[in-house]
Motif scaffolding. Sequence first.
Motif, PDB file in Angstrom:
ATOM      1  N   UNK A  67       0.826  -1.206   0.000  1.00  0.00           N
ATOM      2  CA  UNK A  67       0.000   0.000   0.000  1.00  0.00           C
ATOM      3  C   UNK A  67       0.865   1.262   0.000  1.00  0.00           C
ATOM      4  N   UNK A  68       2.040   1.177   0.625  1.00  0.00           N
ATOM      5  CA  UNK A  68       2.954   2.326   0.631  1.00  0.00           C
ATOM      6  C   UNK A  68       3.670   2.489  -0.701  1.00  0.00           C
ATOM      7  N   UNK A  69       3.791   1.397  -1.448  1.00  0.00           N
ATOM      8  CA  UNK A  69       4.499   1.459  -2.723  1.00  0.00           C
ATOM      9  C   UNK A  69       5.995   1.262  -2.557  1.00  0.00           C
ATOM     10  N   UNK A  70       6.706   1.143  -3.695  1.00  0.00           N
ATOM     11  CA  UNK A  70       8.150   0.993  -3.656  1.00  0.00           C
ATOM     12  C   UNK A  70       8.787   2.213  -3.007  1.00  0.00           C
ATOM     13  N   UNK A  71       9.864   1.960  -2.252  1.00  0.00           N
ATOM     14  CA  UNK A  71      10.605   2.995  -1.526  1.00  0.00           C
ATOM     15  C   UNK A  71       9.838   3.542  -0.335  1.00  0.00           C
ATOM     16  N   UNK A  72       8.744   2.860   0.072  1.00  0.00           N
ATOM     17  CA  UNK A  72       8.038   3.266   1.281  1.00  0.00           C
ATOM     18  C   UNK A  72       8.852   2.905   2.514  1.00  0.00           C
ATOM     19  N   UNK A  73       8.464   3.448   3.667  1.00  0.00           N
ATOM     20  CA  UNK A  73       9.235   3.222   4.891  1.00  0.00           C
ATOM     21  C   UNK A  73       9.227   1.759   5.326  1.00  0.00           C
ATOM     22  N   UNK A  74       8.147   1.036   5.049  1.00  0.00           N
ATOM     23  CA  UNK A  74       8.081  -0.383   5.423  1.00  0.00           C
ATOM     24  C   UNK A  74       8.961  -1.205   4.494  1.00  0.00           C
ATOM     25  N   UNK A  75       8.821  -0.982   3.196  1.00  0.00           N
ATOM     26  CA  UNK A  75       9.577  -1.752   2.214  1.00  0.00           C
ATOM     27  C   UNK A  75      11.075  -1.493   2.321  1.00  0.00           C
ATOM     28  N   UNK A  76      11.457  -0.336   2.839  1.00  0.00           N
ATOM     29  CA  UNK A  76      12.870   0.044   2.906  1.00  0.00           C
ATOM     30  C   UNK A  76      13.515  -0.315   4.234  1.00  0.00           C
ATOM     31  N   UNK A  77      12.891  -1.195   5.010  1.00  0.00           N
ATOM     32  CA  UNK A  77      13.435  -1.579   6.311  1.00  0.00           C
ATOM     33  C   UNK A  77      13.556  -3.099   6.379  1.00  0.00           C
ATOM     34  N   UNK A  78      14.767  -3.610   6.349  1.00  0.00           N
ATOM     35  CA  UNK A  78      14.983  -5.061   6.325  1.00  0.00           C
ATOM     36  C   UNK A  78      14.622  -5.725   7.647  1.00  0.00           C
TER      37      UNK A  78
END
Length: 298
Positions: free
Chosen positions: A239-250
């Motif tokens: 829902x946040x899309x690419x480069x969102x804060x969730x996707x960018x946190x391993x």
Amino acid sequence: MGANGTTSTPADGYVDPNWPDPKGKNDIRIIIYGYTPSFSFAVFAAVWFFLMLAVHLAQTIRYRSWWFIPFSVGLLFEIIGYIARCLSAKVDPYNLIYFILNYFFIVVAPVFLAAGIYTILSALISRLGSKYSFLSPKVIMWFFVLSDVISTITQVIGAALIGIQESKHKDPTVANNILLGGLAYQVFSIGVFIVVTGSFLARAGHAIKQRGLSAFCVVFASATLLIYMRTVFRLAETAQGLNGSIQSNEILFACFEFAPVAAAVLLFAGWHPGRCLGNTVSGTEVTGEAERNNWDKA
């Protein structure tokens, strides 16, 4: 975790200052993950799912529980996805092919795991009695497996289009929305499944104890909730899309993508449906009943 697990991402995407873009044939100018993946984590995950696949396949073959084979397919998908992640981490994090393989197989794997879980409820209803369920085993199989097919096709199309758009350096928003729709439908269908399952387990409580299936049903319910937790996480991430804060946190990826699935497959490795329920979805086959009762007492 990767050293860049919580690194802020520039508006145009993440670039590792310690790893310049090698500008290979399949490389793009940013690292789509939003960080440089941790090699040690990716290796651990790949090895974990390989071991779980070996355990599950061995028990599936031993107890001839072919109806549970979708679960092993899901584990195979996880392995492929994390091998691709290993290549991203060790060889080239800018490589688009590695990212697409990682993203596609890890996103789609739980669809097959969920399909295996759906068959468990049908098997339980067949063994304990349809009077405890609002839906018959056949309806459950058809509705939820069909939902899985719809969800799978939508997610596959979305994930593939994301890769295509990224390779052409075009906006992947539409593709991401297609993937989002597939995940949203999966969250809905698993949510309905949880309601149906909860109702059945509550009404069949006495029969479950009589058949020595109490421990297995706890495992079944726990694994279902774990897979659901992972799917909700993926929905929020997409829902946040690419480069969102969730996707960018391993770290979030490891805690809410890997860990719930890893725990669910471990639970079923210890209480394998083939041993606990037998080798057919319908009927009264109870292969391994003595072993099941021993596990329940433990």
